[in-house]
Design a protein around this motif. Structure first.
Motif, PDB file in Angstrom:
ATOM      1  N   VAL A  25       0.782  -1.293  -0.353  1.00  0.00           N
ATOM      2  CA  VAL A  25       0.021  -0.740  -0.382  1.00  0.00           C
ATOM      3  C   VAL A  25       0.583   1.155   0.115  1.00  0.00           C
ATOM      4  O   VAL A  25       1.467   1.812   0.960  1.00  0.00           O
ATOM      5  CB  VAL A  25      -0.422   0.345   0.870  1.00  0.00           C
ATOM      6  CG1 VAL A  25      -1.990   1.262   1.200  1.00  0.00           C
ATOM      7  CG2 VAL A  25      -1.906  -1.699   1.513  1.00  0.00           C
ATOM      8  N   ARG A  26       0.823   2.271  -0.850  1.00  0.00           N
ATOM      9  CA  ARG A  26       1.597   3.410  -1.413  1.00  0.00           C
ATOM     10  C   ARG A  26       1.261   4.273  -0.356  1.00  0.00           C
ATOM     11  O   ARG A  26      -0.244   5.028  -0.034  1.00  0.00           O
ATOM     12  CB  ARG A  26       2.279   3.543  -2.914  1.00  0.00           C
ATOM     13  CG  ARG A  26       0.652   4.263  -3.450  1.00  0.00           C
ATOM     14  CD  ARG A  26       0.300   4.659  -5.002  1.00  0.00           C
ATOM     15  NE  ARG A  26      -0.075   4.514  -5.650  1.00  0.00           N
ATOM     16  CZ  ARG A  26      -0.515   5.930  -5.744  1.00  0.00           C
ATOM     17  NH1 ARG A  26      -0.144   6.737  -5.685  1.00  0.00           N
ATOM     18  NH2 ARG A  26      -1.478   5.818  -6.472  1.00  0.00           N
ATOM     19  N   PRO A  27       2.297   5.198  -0.304  1.00  0.00           N
ATOM     20  CA  PRO A  27       1.652   6.654   0.844  1.00  0.00           C
ATOM     21  C   PRO A  27       0.584   7.198  -0.147  1.00  0.00           C
ATOM     22  O   PRO A  27       1.195   7.074  -1.569  1.00  0.00           O
ATOM     23  CB  PRO A  27       3.493   7.338   0.924  1.00  0.00           C
ATOM     24  CG  PRO A  27       4.111   6.369   0.283  1.00  0.00           C
ATOM     25  CD  PRO A  27       3.926   5.254  -0.576  1.00  0.00           C
ATOM     26  N   GLY A  28      -1.099   7.455   0.369  1.00  0.00           N
ATOM     27  CA  GLY A  28      -1.519   8.772  -0.561  1.00  0.00           C
ATOM     28  C   GLY A  28      -2.305   7.962  -1.143  1.00  0.00           C
ATOM     29  O   GLY A  28      -3.087   8.345  -2.051  1.00  0.00           O
ATOM     30  N   PRO A  81      -8.518  14.799  -8.825  1.00  0.00           N
ATOM     31  CA  PRO A  81      -8.011  15.813  -8.192  1.00  0.00           C
ATOM     32  C   PRO A  81      -7.721  16.404  -6.972  1.00  0.00           C
ATOM     33  O   PRO A  81      -6.980  16.922  -6.165  1.00  0.00           O
ATOM     34  CB  PRO A  81      -9.106  17.045  -8.778  1.00  0.00           C
ATOM     35  CG  PRO A  81      -9.763  16.508 -10.073  1.00  0.00           C
ATOM     36  CD  PRO A  81      -9.866  15.159  -9.880  1.00  0.00           C
ATOM     37  N   LEU A  82      -8.768  16.213  -6.355  1.00  0.00           N
ATOM     38  CA  LEU A  82      -8.833  16.218  -4.243  1.00  0.00           C
ATOM     39  C   LEU A  82      -7.520  15.512  -3.929  1.00  0.00           C
ATOM     40  O   LEU A  82      -6.652  15.785  -2.633  1.00  0.00           O
ATOM     41  CB  LEU A  82     -10.055  15.852  -4.385  1.00  0.00           C
ATOM     42  CG  LEU A  82     -11.065  17.335  -4.436  1.00  0.00           C
ATOM     43  CD1 LEU A  82     -12.412  16.110  -3.977  1.00  0.00           C
ATOM     44  CD2 LEU A  82     -11.060  18.257  -4.069  1.00  0.00           C
ATOM     45  N   TYR A  83      -7.519  14.209  -4.128  1.00  0.00           N
ATOM     46  CA  TYR A  83      -6.674  13.418  -2.954  1.00  0.00           C
ATOM     47  C   TYR A  83      -5.019  13.727  -3.911  1.00  0.00           C
ATOM     48  O   TYR A  83      -4.154  13.998  -3.599  1.00  0.00           O
ATOM     49  CB  TYR A  83      -6.465  11.644  -4.591  1.00  0.00           C
ATOM     50  CG  TYR A  83      -8.359  11.638  -4.058  1.00  0.00           C
ATOM     51  CD1 TYR A  83      -8.401  11.583  -2.026  1.00  0.00           C
ATOM     52  CD2 TYR A  83      -8.441  10.325  -4.055  1.00  0.00           C
ATOM     53  CE1 TYR A  83      -9.860  10.990  -2.061  1.00  0.00           C
ATOM     54  CE2 TYR A  83      -9.262   9.184  -4.033  1.00  0.00           C
ATOM     55  CZ  TYR A  83     -10.276   9.466  -2.743  1.00  0.00           C
ATOM     56  OH  TYR A  83     -11.073   8.934  -2.740  1.00  0.00           O
ATOM     57  N   ASP A  84      -4.667  14.523  -5.358  1.00  0.00           N
ATOM     58  CA  ASP A  84      -3.487  14.968  -5.615  1.00  0.00           C
ATOM     59  C   ASP A  84      -3.792  16.202  -4.476  1.00  0.00           C
ATOM     60  O   ASP A  84      -1.993  16.516  -4.366  1.00  0.00           O
ATOM     61  CB  ASP A  84      -4.160  15.956  -7.185  1.00  0.00           C
ATOM     62  CG  ASP A  84      -4.332  14.162  -7.868  1.00  0.00           C
ATOM     63  OD1 ASP A  84      -3.724  13.103  -7.832  1.00  0.00           O
ATOM     64  OD2 ASP A  84      -4.546  14.484  -9.449  1.00  0.00           O
ATOM     65  N   ASP A  85      -4.381  16.765  -4.246  1.00  0.00           N
ATOM     66  CA  ASP A  85      -3.935  17.994  -3.731  1.00  0.00           C
ATOM     67  C   ASP A  85      -3.858  17.625  -2.359  1.00  0.00           C
ATOM     68  O   ASP A  85      -2.499  18.048  -1.733  1.00  0.00           O
ATOM     69  CB  ASP A  85      -5.574  18.676  -3.676  1.00  0.00           C
ATOM     70  CG  ASP A  85      -5.028  20.260  -2.517  1.00  0.00           C
ATOM     71  OD1 ASP A  85      -4.291  20.812  -2.401  1.00  0.00           O
ATOM     72  OD2 ASP A  85      -5.877  19.386  -1.300  1.00  0.00           O
ATOM     73  N   ALA A 110      -2.315   8.369   3.794  1.00  0.00           N
ATOM     74  CA  ALA A 110      -4.055   7.844   2.543  1.00  0.00           C
ATOM     75  C   ALA A 110      -4.920   8.370   3.343  1.00  0.00           C
ATOM     76  O   ALA A 110      -5.194   9.383   3.955  1.00  0.00           O
ATOM     77  CB  ALA A 110      -3.764   6.304   3.593  1.00  0.00           C
ATOM     78  N   ALA A 111      -5.852   7.849   1.991  1.00  0.00           N
ATOM     79  CA  ALA A 111      -6.665   9.179   1.819  1.00  0.00           C
ATOM     80  C   ALA A 111      -7.869   7.873   2.651  1.00  0.00           C
ATOM     81  O   ALA A 111      -8.655   6.736   1.788  1.00  0.00           O
ATOM     82  CB  ALA A 111      -7.276   9.663   0.372  1.00  0.00           C
ATOM     83  N   VAL A 112      -8.212   7.639   3.834  1.00  0.00           N
ATOM     84  CA  VAL A 112      -9.107   6.804   4.198  1.00  0.00           C
ATOM     85  C   VAL A 112     -10.839   6.714   4.033  1.00  0.00           C
ATOM     86  O   VAL A 112     -11.777   7.645   4.590  1.00  0.00           O
ATOM     87  CB  VAL A 112      -8.382   7.307   5.893  1.00  0.00           C
ATOM     88  CG1 VAL A 112      -9.535   5.313   6.378  1.00  0.00           C
ATOM     89  CG2 VAL A 112      -7.295   6.478   5.805  1.00  0.00           C
ATOM     90  N   ILE A 113     -11.343   5.742   3.735  1.00  0.00           N
ATOM     91  CA  ILE A 113     -12.597   6.090   3.210  1.00  0.00           C
ATOM     92  C   ILE A 113     -13.461   4.581   4.653  1.00  0.00           C
ATOM     93  O   ILE A 113     -13.655   3.759   4.189  1.00  0.00           O
ATOM     94  CB  ILE A 113     -13.059   5.148   1.547  1.00  0.00           C
ATOM     95  CG1 ILE A 113     -12.401   6.050   0.671  1.00  0.00           C
ATOM     96  CG2 ILE A 113     -14.304   5.646   1.516  1.00  0.00           C
ATOM     97  CD1 ILE A 113     -12.557   5.871  -0.198  1.00  0.00           C
TER      98      ILE A 113
END
Length: 453
Positions: free
Chosen positions: A48-51, A123-127, A76-79
């Motif tokens: 699992v890669r960073p981000g 785009p929001l994850y890119d930010d 990470a962006a956690v859902i």
């Protein structure tokens, strides 16, 4: 690291109980630290890669919390997805572009980690990745349409808890994928408090757990409090340990608030306010039996402000989301979030009247479902009620009520007559339901929101 201050507090807490698990077992803060390290190693082993965007399936407890914090530590962006939403997990993974799925409810010490359907591209994850910060994605309940994914900068949410708070034994009643549930979790963790996890959320089970574990804080919803009083479970168990009961997520009828205050005289009742889009704001009720509250302000540490435009509440706060994954922005050009909540104002306080989208237009007259529900709920024998509008060829709409009675054998015709007689003189004629359906089905969802419409 965004979670560094939490880890330091866990280390200082040592053997203090962090979680009373749903099965009755205990996990200490030292044990939680070990779990976080193990979760990090499992994520490394899986690649699992960073981000990355990662869906986390689980419930309150050491296992899911360890993965949440280990994922945030790697940006990470956690859902999160709670058990009551597992049937929508596939949809959420698709919309959330989840590259990985972690099943913390699998029972395995290291969880079950598998590739997801997405690529973590948005785009929001890119930010978030560009700024090197973790994220949190909260999906709306979707009771009035498709669920919307609100993307938060997790560091903004975490920063609220860097200062000291109060240590209370807290029952994790709210849901793992609800913004208020996450807020409760982080508050407790930041103060090294003991979090008591329920195996089920029935009045009997919750009251039994409060008594057995000397719970001091119960965050909950008006619908549950109503069910609790109807069941009498609060009388069968010793709830004297309760110091604070917080409630939100839906309108609290004044009569119910007064009944709860009478049933739990030792507890302070506090109305909370927040949304998936702006987080959970700090609030102070005027009194335990009052629906007037102060929200936000400089004292909440995030510079939250509010204003009322055409009767609708707007909020601007540092904990607001970055945006939706799958919907247009609900913010004004200058950053105010249009909540859609109709309110009254008294000085520096507000009182909620209901959602603007729920208002029923009867021949040009506005009817707030919550007002009608509150009056019906006062009538003898009514267990639950939900009010909505039905189309009418001349008036545009008429008021419709669905009611569940305490006596399942009550004759529907007699119920309709009793309700209309009981409302005469208490509500204007156009607010009195023209259609009344008597049902034996619950009128609240698994997320303790009313089933309107």
């Amino acid at each position: 690291m965004a979670t560094g201050f939490l880890l330091a507090r866990f280390a200082a807490a040592g053997d203090k109980t962090a979680f009373v698990e749903a099965d009755g077992s205990r996990e200490s803060y030292a044990g939680l630290l070990a779990r976080i390290e193990a979760a990090g190693a499992a994520l490394d082993a899986a690649g699992v890669r960073p981000g990355a965007a990662v869906q986390l399936r689980g419930d309150f407890g050491a296992a899911a919390t360890a993965f949440l914090l280990a994922l945030w530590a790697r940006g990470a962006a956690v859902i999160p997805v709670a058990p009551v939403s597992f049937e929508k997990a596939g949809e959420f993974a698709q919309v959330g572009q989840a590259e990985w799925i972690v099943d913390a409810a699998s029972g395995a010490a290291s969880g079950a980690i598998a590739p997801g359907p997405g690529s973590s591209e948005h785009p929001l994850y890119d930010d978030l990745r560009r700024r090197g910060v973790p994220g949190l994605v909260i999906f709306s309940s979707g009771t009035t349409g498709a669920s919307k994914g609100a993307v938060h900068d997790a560091t903004r949410l975490l920063s609220k808890f860097e200062g000291p708070g109060k240590d209370f034994r807290t029952l994790a009643f709210l849901l793992f994928d609800h913004i208020a549930g996450v807020d409760t979790l982080l508050y407790c963790l930041s103060n090294a408090s003991t979090i008591v996890c329920p195996a089920e959320r029935t009045p009997e089970a919750i009251c039994r757990l409060i008594a057995a574990e000397a719970v001091e804080v119960l965050p909950t919803a008006p619908s549950f409090l109503n069910l609790m009083l109807l069941s009498g479970a609060q009388q069968a168990h010793d709830l004297s340990s309760l110091k604070i009961v917080t409630y939100g997520a839906e309108m609290m009828p004044q009569a119910l608030l007064e009944r709860v205050a009478a049933a739990l005289p030792q507890a302070r009742l506090v109305q909370k306010y927040g949304t998936s889009e702006i987080g959970a704001l700090r609030s102070r009720s005027e009194g335990s039996a009052s629906r007037w509250i102060r929200i936000g302000g400089h004292e909440d540490g995030r510079g939250a402000e509010w204003r009322v435009v055409d009767g609708l509440l707007e909020v601007r706060t540092g904990t607001a989301m970055l945006g939706y994954l799958n919907a247009p922005s609900p913010f004004t050009d200058d950053g105010w979030y249009r909540t859609g909540d109709r309110v009254e104002v008294k000085g520096d306080m507000v009182r909620f009247l209901g959602r603007d989208s729920d208002v029923i237009n009867v021949g040009g007259q506005k009817v707030f479902p919550a007002e009608v529900e509150a009056e019906i709920a006062r009538l003898d024998g009514v267990a639950e009620v939900a009010v909505s509008g039905s189309a009418h060829p001349i008036l545009g709409a008429v008021v419709t009520a669905r009611v569940r009675m305490t006596d399942p054998g009550a004759a529907p015709a007699a119920v309709r007559t009793a309700i209309r007689r009981g409302l005469a003189g208490r509500l204007e004629p156009y607010k009195i339901p023209q259609k009344i359906e008597v049902t034996d089905q619950p009128l609240v969802t698994d997320r303790f929101k009313q089933r309107r419409g």
